[in-house]
Structures are given as C-alpha cells and as structure tokens.
Enzyme design. Structure first.
Site, mmCIF file in Angstrom:
data_model
loop_
_atom_site.group_PDB
_atom_site.id
_atom_site.type_symbol
_atom_site.label_atom_id
_atom_site.label_comp_id
_atom_site.label_asym_id
_atom_site.label_seq_id
_atom_site.Cartn_x
_atom_site.Cartn_y
_atom_site.Cartn_z
ATOM 1 N N ALA A 141 0.885 -1.135 -0.075
ATOM 2 C CA ALA A 141 -0.129 0.074 -0.007
ATOM 3 C C ALA A 141 0.853 1.196 0.210
ATOM 4 O O ALA A 141 1.952 1.098 0.431
ATOM 5 C CB ALA A 141 -0.896 -0.029 1.207
ATOM 6 N N HIS A 142 0.363 2.309 -0.678
ATOM 7 C CA HIS A 142 1.098 3.651 -0.722
ATOM 8 C C HIS A 142 0.263 4.595 0.021
ATOM 9 O O HIS A 142 -0.972 4.634 -0.249
ATOM 10 C CB HIS A 142 1.110 3.944 -2.213
ATOM 11 N N PRO A 143 0.561 5.378 0.939
ATOM 12 C CA PRO A 143 2.172 5.531 1.319
ATOM 13 C C PRO A 143 2.372 4.697 2.452
ATOM 14 O O PRO A 143 1.898 4.940 3.672
ATOM 15 C CB PRO A 143 2.193 6.966 1.526
#
Length: 158
Positions: A141-143
């Site tokens: 997952a970002h961020p």
C-alpha cells in the site's frame, strides 16, 4: 548439563524479553511436548528505541563476509522513502544483506522512523526463506514504510 535448563538473563544469551519468551518456548517444547527445540540458528531481532529507531536482525555485512559468503548489499537512504518524506523523518537508511546464490535475505538494519517495524517485515521474509525478489516485486500500500522494500531491492539490482 543434560536435563538442566535456564531461561532469561541467567542463560548467558542475549538479554531481551522476547528471547526469554523464546527460551520458554524451547523448554516447553522439550520438557512437556517431548520435542527437540534448540536455540541453534535462531534469529535475534532487536530494536533500540533511539531517535530514529534502529532495528536489526540476522547477519551484518561484516559477519557474512567473515563467513566467506558471496553476498550483495542493498542500501536505501530514508530520504528516498516516500512515507518518511511525508512524515518529515528522512534521517537514516535501510540496509539488507542478501546471499548471491539463493537471493535469500540474511540480515538487515533499519535506522529510521519505525525502524523496528520495518525490520520485523524483513525478519518474516528471512524466517520464510523468501528471496528478496518477492519483496522487490511485491505490491504494498502507498504510502507506507513497507513499500520502501520495493525501492531497497530495486536499487540493488540497478
């Protein structure tokens, strides 16, 4: 002495609470469950709660070279970690030691924001004997700090 067991600080090993818990696991397995658990080759993770945190597990680059292992070293400054930049916490680095022949992660050091948490992710990869390429190509997952593992291992390949 055969049949004599010691746990915790008195056993002469690393003096960490989590190691004492593992000592208990070994004694329970051997005395109650009839197992043959041992401390041989166990990982000894630790986190030093300084600012920023330092998380370490497995072999260092120096230890791996002293053993004559063929290794590659991945290093990424925290100033190249998106989540660290967003948090204005860009001090430090991530470093991993990888065995060249197997691509397995042998050890790591993470000096940076949540260094202990990121070290634990690499420890899980070591425990599962995952090649570094699994983390390099993983979707995180970002961020998050986890996505820094993509960049860490891509930097080693460039």
């Amino acid at each position: 002495m055969p049949g004599v067991y010691a746990i915790g600080d008195v056993n002469g090993g690393p003096q960490f609470t989590h190691i004492s818990y593992d000592d208990f696991r070994i004694i329970r397995a051997n005395l109650i469950e009839g197992g043959d658990a041992t401390t041989k080759d166990r990982l000894v993770p630790y986190t030093v709660f300084i600012d920023p945190q330092l998380g370490r597990v497995g072999l260092t680059e120096t230890e791996a070279r002293k053993r004559g292992l063929s290794i590659r070293v991945a290093k990424l400054p925290m100033s190249h970690v998106a989540r660290a930049i967003e948090m204005s916490e860009t001090r430090g680095f991530i470093k991993a030691v990888v065995e060249s022949a197997t691509n397995q992660i042998l050890g790591c050091a993470v000096l940076g924001v949540e260094g202990g948490e990121l070290m634990a992710m690499l420890e899980i990869a070591i425990m599962g004997r995952l090649p570094y390429t699994v983390l390099k190509d993983g979707i995180f997952a970002h961020p998050t700090m986890a996505e820094s593992l993509n960049n860490l291992f891509m930097a080693m390949d460039s």
